[in-house]
Every structure is written in structure tokens, then in C-alpha cells.
Design a protein around this motif. Structure first.
Motif, PDB file in Angstrom:
ATOM      1  N   THR A  85       3.517   7.296  -4.620  1.00 24.20           N
ATOM      2  CA  THR A  85       4.432   6.151  -4.665  1.00 24.20           C
ATOM      3  C   THR A  85       5.576   6.421  -5.633  1.00 24.20           C
ATOM      4  O   THR A  85       5.849   5.655  -6.552  1.00 24.20           O
ATOM      5  CB  THR A  85       3.671   4.862  -5.032  1.00 24.20           C
ATOM      6  OG1 THR A  85       2.813   5.118  -6.151  1.00 24.20           O
ATOM      7  CG2 THR A  85       2.841   4.389  -3.867  1.00 24.20           C
ATOM      8  N   ASP A  86       6.228   7.555  -5.411  1.00 21.56           N
ATOM      9  CA  ASP A  86       7.377   7.955  -6.218  1.00 21.56           C
ATOM     10  C   ASP A  86       8.289   8.764  -5.302  1.00 21.56           C
ATOM     11  O   ASP A  86       7.862   9.792  -4.751  1.00 21.56           O
ATOM     12  CB  ASP A  86       6.942   8.793  -7.416  1.00 21.56           C
ATOM     13  CG  ASP A  86       8.116   9.217  -8.266  1.00 21.56           C
ATOM     14  OD1 ASP A  86       8.408   8.532  -9.263  1.00 21.56           O
ATOM     15  OD2 ASP A  86       8.757  10.238  -7.926  1.00 21.56           O
ATOM     16  N   SER A 130       7.503   0.953  -5.792  1.00 17.77           N
ATOM     17  CA  SER A 130       8.781   1.667  -5.794  1.00 17.77           C
ATOM     18  C   SER A 130       9.602   1.216  -4.599  1.00 17.77           C
ATOM     19  O   SER A 130       9.047   1.016  -3.506  1.00 17.77           O
ATOM     20  CB  SER A 130       8.567   3.178  -5.722  1.00 17.77           C
ATOM     21  OG  SER A 130       9.788   3.851  -5.505  1.00 17.77           O
ATOM     22  N   ASN A 145      11.546   3.038  -3.091  1.00 18.89           N
ATOM     23  CA  ASN A 145      11.658   4.277  -2.309  1.00 18.89           C
ATOM     24  C   ASN A 145      13.098   4.783  -2.253  1.00 18.89           C
ATOM     25  O   ASN A 145      13.416   5.666  -1.454  1.00 18.89           O
ATOM     26  CB  ASN A 145      11.086   4.125  -0.895  1.00 18.89           C
ATOM     27  CG  ASN A 145      10.565   5.464  -0.350  1.00 18.89           C
ATOM     28  OD1 ASN A 145      10.160   6.337  -1.116  1.00 18.89           O
ATOM     29  ND2 ASN A 145      10.585   5.626   0.963  1.00 18.89           N
ATOM     30  N   ARG A 149       3.036   4.825   0.587  1.00 17.92           N
ATOM     31  CA  ARG A 149       4.351   4.460   0.058  1.00 17.92           C
ATOM     32  C   ARG A 149       5.132   3.703   1.126  1.00 17.92           C
ATOM     33  O   ARG A 149       5.148   4.084   2.298  1.00 17.92           O
ATOM     34  CB  ARG A 149       5.110   5.724  -0.350  1.00 17.92           C
ATOM     35  CG  ARG A 149       6.416   5.502  -1.079  1.00 17.92           C
ATOM     36  CD  ARG A 149       7.144   6.819  -1.362  1.00 17.92           C
ATOM     37  NE  ARG A 149       7.439   7.515  -0.108  1.00 17.92           N
ATOM     38  CZ  ARG A 149       6.693   8.496   0.377  1.00 17.92           C
ATOM     39  NH1 ARG A 149       5.616   8.911  -0.275  1.00 17.92           N
ATOM     40  NH2 ARG A 149       7.011   9.070   1.524  1.00 17.92           N
ATOM     41  N   THR A 199      14.245   8.877 -12.658  1.00 18.26           N
ATOM     42  CA  THR A 199      12.910   9.135 -12.112  1.00 18.26           C
ATOM     43  C   THR A 199      11.846   8.860 -13.164  1.00 18.26           C
ATOM     44  O   THR A 199      12.101   8.955 -14.368  1.00 18.26           O
ATOM     45  CB  THR A 199      12.775  10.597 -11.637  1.00 18.26           C
ATOM     46  OG1 THR A 199      12.973  11.467 -12.747  1.00 18.26           O
ATOM     47  CG2 THR A 199      13.800  10.904 -10.554  1.00 18.26           C
ATOM     48  N   ASN A 235      13.537   0.896  -8.448  1.00 18.54           N
ATOM     49  CA  ASN A 235      13.777   2.249  -7.936  1.00 18.54           C
ATOM     50  C   ASN A 235      12.866   3.260  -8.633  1.00 18.54           C
ATOM     51  O   ASN A 235      12.331   4.168  -8.002  1.00 18.54           O
ATOM     52  CB  ASN A 235      15.244   2.648  -8.134  1.00 18.54           C
ATOM     53  CG  ASN A 235      16.186   1.831  -7.279  1.00 18.54           C
ATOM     54  OD1 ASN A 235      15.771   1.221  -6.303  1.00 18.54           O
ATOM     55  ND2 ASN A 235      17.458   1.801  -7.649  1.00 18.54           N
ATOM     56  N   ARG A 236      12.722   3.116  -9.946  1.00 19.36           N
ATOM     57  CA  ARG A 236      11.810   3.977 -10.716  1.00 19.36           C
ATOM     58  C   ARG A 236      10.385   3.505 -10.464  1.00 19.36           C
ATOM     59  O   ARG A 236      10.065   2.336 -10.730  1.00 19.36           O
ATOM     60  CB  ARG A 236      12.149   3.902 -12.200  1.00 19.36           C
ATOM     61  CG  ARG A 236      11.235   4.746 -13.090  1.00 19.36           C
ATOM     62  CD  ARG A 236      11.394   4.335 -14.542  1.00 19.36           C
ATOM     63  NE  ARG A 236      12.647   4.809 -15.071  1.00 19.36           N
ATOM     64  CZ  ARG A 236      12.777   5.810 -15.952  1.00 19.36           C
ATOM     65  NH1 ARG A 236      11.682   6.439 -16.372  1.00 19.36           N
ATOM     66  NH2 ARG A 236      13.950   6.167 -16.404  1.00 19.36           N
ATOM     67  N   SER A 237       9.542   4.366  -9.957  1.00 17.44           N
ATOM     68  CA  SER A 237       8.197   3.950  -9.564  1.00 17.44           C
ATOM     69  C   SER A 237       7.369   3.543 -10.780  1.00 17.44           C
ATOM     70  O   SER A 237       7.563   4.044 -11.889  1.00 17.44           O
ATOM     71  CB  SER A 237       7.490   5.077  -8.814  1.00 17.44           C
ATOM     72  OG  SER A 237       7.271   6.177  -9.667  1.00 17.44           O
TER      73      SER A 237
END
Length: 349
Positions: free
Chosen positions: A106-107, A29, A31, A10, A38, A19-21
Motif C-alpha cells: 500500500t505504497d 494511500s 495511490n 492497494r 514518499t 499521497n504518502r502511505s
């Protein structure tokens, strides 16, 4: 056989990504963490649940246990110390593993959950030091923290998990991540449980109640950790269905069977039929029951035919209680805020 591509770590910051993966692994994302935006609806309820469970060892008054430890039978003292030594080793590994997994999720919300999980594992380890420093000398405490080196049965079962983790640590692929999560569920959802049963058995005989209270807090955390890793496992397979293979199903079944046998062997060596109130046949059935539960949670066939009910009926009062904000054993009020059932539009757990 799938030739897995290496996972991407990530990014600290990605101004070009949303922003939302876009994926749980190998996604995009920024990050930036916004709990109201989310990718996974279960992440925020899990965050609330983990926060609501916050506790520290300092809350537990060990004075009665200090008196009682000297009165335990020799076999109870030995089991007590060796099980504490085992738990300390497992939670030390777990703290590090959580950080390694977090790097590849990656979230940002799931990274946050991994950080909280790792913090809870640090608290668990502190609790073992806290218990030992209360009841034994510093020299004996140091000896307990060395058991993992000198006890052959312990080494075998510990290496079983750590070797599974090492595969992922040394080659971070989707396949190795999935397999490492299976080992994680074994560690947190199976390997602790004969030890937990020992402490709960002491508590039901009004022995070492403060230690058993702390174990219950740890047990409660570990159940949440298992659920979290199960969610991550299932999301990875949902987004990458090509990895949901017969080979993976066989791996899960065979790994749980081997894990259960290792745990049973450990139980025989440390508990056997020498601990009053614990029957080894029941412990074996209990371990196979939980192996079935965990495999089923992951979405696979149960490895042991039968074993659909918990054979230790008495233990449910300890395993399934929601301590909330009161001490289950001593019924002392604790000053924390109760989590609201409905918040930010997400369904609670």
C-alpha cells in the motif's frame, strides 16, 4: 502462532487517503506517486539505481560465442544449456511473483519499484532466449525450455520455491508474505549462484565471454532485487513487530538450510568435478557462504557455522564489479547517463 489477517489490496484511487502511505501493507494511500513525498526514504535511491542499470540483450554481440560454443567440451555444453534452462524457469516465476506482491504493497513508490523489477525479469528471460537463439537450433532451444519438466533435481528445487510462493498467492496474509519473501531471497540470492559461477569460470578462461557479460548484468540486477525485498521484509517487521517471532527465525534458518542442500545437490549433478576450473568442495562452501550472507541480510542468525568468507576468491572480479556504463569484459563504451550521487535530498544506496 499468530492468526494473520488477510492483506488488503492497494486501491486504484482513494481520494480520502494521503499521497504518502500510512503503512507498507494494510495502509492508506491515495495511490498518487510523488517521488518527493514518499514514506520510505530508501525507495527513491533504489529507483535511481534500478534505472541506472537498464540494459537489453541487443547490446551484446554474440558472434564470438557462436563460434566458441561448438568448441566447448561436451560437459561444458551440457552444463551451459541446462543452467540456461534453469535460469529461464526461475526468472519466469519471478516476473509473476513481483506483480502479486505489488498488489498488496500500500505504497505507490514500492509498487513502482515492483513494476521495474518485473520488467527487468522479463529482460532476463529475453536474454536467455537471445543467447540460445544465437548458438543452437530452434529445436534445441525448445528442448532447453522444457528441462524444468524432465530433470528430477530441477523439479525438486523449483517446486521448493514455487510452493512457497503459492502459499502467499492462495492466502495473502502478512505471515505468508514474509515467508514468500524468504523464498524470493533464496531464488534471487542463492539459487542462481552456482550457475553464475559456471559462466564466470568460462569467462576467466576466455570462453563465451559475451554470455558471461550478460550474466553479469543479470547478477547485478538480482543483487538489487534481493536488497529491495530485504528492505520490504524489514519494513513489514518494523511496522508489524508482532510477526518478528522465534517461529519466524526458525523458519528462516531451516528454509535456508534446505535451500542450500538443494542447490548443492544441483551443483553436484551439473558441475561435480567435471568442469575444468571448478572444484565441488569450493562450490559447496560458496553456497553455504551465500546462505549465511542472505540470512544475515534478513536479520537472522547464519545457518552454517563458519563460512564467513567467499571461498571463490577469483569470482569477486565478476560479482562485485560495478559495470556502470562500460562493458566489463570487452571495455566498450555505452551511451547512458551516470546517476548523480545526490538528488532530491535522499541518501543514495
Amino acid at each position: 502462532m499468530i492468526h494473520s489477517n488477510l492483506l488488503s489490496k492497494r486501491s486504484i484511487m482513494d481520494a480520502e487517503a494521503p499521497n504518502r502511505s500510512t503503512g507498507i501493507v494494510n495502509g492508506k494511500s491515495s495511490n498518487i506517486l510523488n517521488w518527493d513525498d514518499t514514506a520510505y526514504s530508501w525507495a527513491y535511491p533504489k529507483y535511481k539505481k534500478m534505472l541506472a542499470n537498464f540494459w537489453t540483450p541487443f547490446e551484446i554481440n554474440m558472434s564470438q560465442d557462436v563460434k566458441q560454443f561448438a568448441e566447448l567440451r561436451e560437459e561444458e555444453k551440457e552444463a551451459f544449456l541446462k543452467i540456461i534452462g534453469l535460469l529461464a524457469l526461475l526468472d519466469s516465476i519471478q516476473t509473476d511473483y513481483a506483480g502479486k506482491v505489488a498488489d498488496y504493497l500500500t505504497d505507490s513508490s514500492l509498487n513502482a519499484l515492483m513494476i521495474i523489477l518485473a520488467q527487468q525479469e522479463v529482460i532476463h528471460n529475453h536474454s536467455y532466449s537471445y543467447v540460445l537463439s544465437s548458438i543452437v537450433s530452434k529445436k534445441q532451444q525448445d528442448e532447453v525450455f522444457e528441462y524444468w519438466r524432465s530433470e528430477p533435481i530441477l523439479r525438486k528445487r523449483n517446486e521448493f520455491v514455487t510452493n512457497g510462493y503459492k502459499m502467499f498467492a492462495e492466502e495473502a496474509t502478512i505471515e505468508n508474505l514474509l515467508k514468500s519473501i524468504v523464498y524470493d531471497v533464496i531464488l534471487e540470492g542463492l539459487f542462481f549462484y552456482s550457475g553464475f559461477a559456471f559462466f564466470y569460470n568460462l569467462a576467466r578462461n576466455q570462453k563465451m565471454v559475451a554470455t558471461s557479460t550478460m550474466i553479469n548484468y543479470i547478477n547485478r540486477d538480482e543483487q538489487i532485487h534481493v536488497d529491495l525485498f530485504v528492505k520490504i521484509f524489514q519494513e513489514i517487521l518494523r511496522e508489524n513487530p508482532e510477526y518478528n517471532t522465534e517461529e519466524l527465525a526458525r523458519f528462516v534458518e531451516e528454509t535456508f538450510k534446505e535451500a542450500a542442500m538443494l542447490e548443492i545437490h544441483w551443483g553436484e549433478s551439473i558441475l561435480g568435478n567435471k568442469i575444468q576450473g571448478i572444484n565441488m568442495n569450493d562450490i559447496e562452501a560458496y553456497i553455504k557462504f551465500y546462505a549465511n550472507v542472505r540470512c544475515n541480510q534478513l536479520g537472522f542468525e547464519r545457518p552454517f557455522e563458519g563460512f564467513r568468507t567467499n571461498p571463490l576468491k577469483w569470482i569477486k572480479a565478476y560479482e562485485e564489479v560495478d559495470l556502470g556504463k562500460s562493458d566489463f569484459f570487452e571495455q566498450k563504451s555505452r551511451q547512458y547517463t551516470k546517476v548523480n550521487q545526490v538528488d532530491n535530498g535522499f541518501d543514495d544506496l
